[in-house]
Design a protein around this motif. Sequence first.
Motif, PDB file in Angstrom:
ATOM      1  N   GLN A 148      25.253 -20.137  18.940  1.00  0.00           N
ATOM      2  CA  GLN A 148      24.505 -21.385  19.016  1.00  0.00           C
ATOM      3  C   GLN A 148      25.021 -22.373  17.976  1.00  0.00           C
ATOM      4  O   GLN A 148      25.635 -21.998  16.973  1.00  0.00           O
ATOM      5  CB  GLN A 148      23.015 -21.120  18.789  1.00  0.00           C
ATOM      6  N   THR A 149      24.795 -23.646  18.238  1.00  0.00           N
ATOM      7  CA  THR A 149      25.214 -24.667  17.278  1.00  0.00           C
ATOM      8  C   THR A 149      24.335 -24.603  16.033  1.00  0.00           C
ATOM      9  O   THR A 149      23.140 -24.280  16.103  1.00  0.00           O
ATOM     10  CB  THR A 149      25.117 -26.068  17.904  1.00  0.00           C
ATOM     11  N   VAL A 150      24.931 -24.897  14.898  1.00  0.00           N
ATOM     12  CA  VAL A 150      24.228 -24.855  13.619  1.00  0.00           C
ATOM     13  C   VAL A 150      24.319 -26.232  12.965  1.00  0.00           C
ATOM     14  O   VAL A 150      25.393 -26.842  12.923  1.00  0.00           O
ATOM     15  CB  VAL A 150      24.841 -23.788  12.683  1.00  0.00           C
ATOM     16  N   THR A 151      23.200 -26.710  12.458  1.00  0.00           N
ATOM     17  CA  THR A 151      23.183 -27.985  11.754  1.00  0.00           C
ATOM     18  C   THR A 151      23.933 -27.855  10.428  1.00  0.00           C
ATOM     19  O   THR A 151      23.721 -26.910   9.661  1.00  0.00           O
ATOM     20  CB  THR A 151      21.741 -28.430  11.470  1.00  0.00           C
ATOM     21  N   MET A 152      24.812 -28.799  10.194  1.00  0.00           N
ATOM     22  CA  MET A 152      25.590 -28.772   8.956  1.00  0.00           C
ATOM     23  C   MET A 152      24.673 -28.943   7.745  1.00  0.00           C
ATOM     24  O   MET A 152      23.761 -29.773   7.744  1.00  0.00           O
ATOM     25  CB  MET A 152      26.643 -29.875   8.972  1.00  0.00           C
ATOM     26  N   SER A 153      24.921 -28.120   6.716  1.00  0.00           N
ATOM     27  CA  SER A 153      24.146 -28.226   5.486  1.00  0.00           C
ATOM     28  C   SER A 153      24.986 -27.712   4.324  1.00  0.00           C
ATOM     29  O   SER A 153      26.030 -27.094   4.515  1.00  0.00           O
ATOM     30  CB  SER A 153      22.843 -27.435   5.584  1.00  0.00           C
TER      31      SER A 153
END
Length: 349
Positions: A148-153
Motif C-alpha cells: 500500500q502507499t505510505v504517506t511521506m514523513s
Amino acid sequence: MSERRAFAVALACGGLAALLSAAHAAAEPRVTLLDLPFRVTQLRDAGSEAALAVTTAGLPQLPRKAGPVAVVWGEGGAAVLTLSGNRIAVVSLPLDAIEGLTVGETPKGALPGTRRVLAGPVSAYLSGPSRGPDGRPGAAGVTLRERQTVTMSADPKPVPVVTATVPPGSGAVFSADTLRPVEIDGALHLLALGEHPEGTGLSLIGRQDGTWRVRAETPSEPGPLALAADLPGPTPGAVLVRGAEGRLEHWSLAGGKPTRLAQGGKGGDGKGADGKGFAAPGAVLGSELVVASRDRAALAYVSLKDLTERARASLPAPVGAGLAVLGRQVVVALADGRLATVQDGDAQP
C-alpha cells in the motif's frame, strides 16, 4: 541458338539458381551452441523476478546499461546473458550470487516447484498444495500481496501489505504452472490454468468491485493444457497448447473477456506443416510465436494471425529448462544441459 548464347543463358540460369539457393539458406533458422562451463538446469527470461534482481543488484560484472537479460544457472555455475549488438554475450557469475538473488522466487506457503510473479506493488503465487480431479498436484488458491502507499514523513514506518487469496472454484484447483501477469485496460490481471472435473481451461484473475477473483474462464475441455505464452500489448492475449496432439489456440483477452481468435495450425487441424503438434514453452517474437514442437526436438515459428507454421529449427537436444527471447534471438536451455541460440533472419518484426 549459338554455343556462346547458350552458354550465357546457362550461366545466367545457374547464377539465378545459386542466388535462390543462397536466399533459401539465409532464411533457415541458425542454431548455435554457447560455450558454458556448467550444465544449465534453470533459465529465467527478461520478465522474471530473477532478471529484475540481477539488473538492479549493481553487480560489477554487468555492463552499466545491460538492457534486457536472461539468467541461467546449474550445479556448477551461473551466468547472465546480454545482447551485445547482434551477439549474445555471456557474463559469468558465482553460483552463490544467483542463489542469493533468487531465494525469494518460491516464498513460504507457495506451491513447491512454482515461482511467484512481481508486477509493480503486487506479488502473486500459487498456494495451498492440493490435488486436481485427476489426482495430479495443484494449488487450492492464488495468493496476492499488495504493498500500500505510505504517506511521506520524517519517521520511517513499515509499508502495509494487503493479502488476498483467490480460489479456483468449486471442485477445482489451479494447475502447478507459473502464473503470468498481463495488463488489460490498464489494470493488472493474472493468467492461471484451472482444472475442473469436466476439464481444464484458462482462468483470468483480476480485481472486480475492489476484490480479487476469477473474472472469466475459457471453456474447460478434457485432456492436458499448457500456457505457451502470454501476449502483452494493446490487445493482450494468450496462446494455449491443448490436448495430447498439441493443438494451438490463440485467445484475445481484451476487455477481460476471453475470445478465441484462431486455433490449430496449417489446415486448422492443430498440426504444423509437417503433421506434428506443439508443446510449451513458447515466446512472442514480433508478430510470431516461437514454440517447441510436440517432441520438444525443434522450435517452430508460427504466425499469431492464423497459427500457420513458417519455419522450424531442429535442435541438437530436446528443449529442457525453457527458452527466452533476447532481441531477435531465442535462447534455449536444452535437456542435456547445453545452451543454444536460434536466430532466424526471416522472423517477422
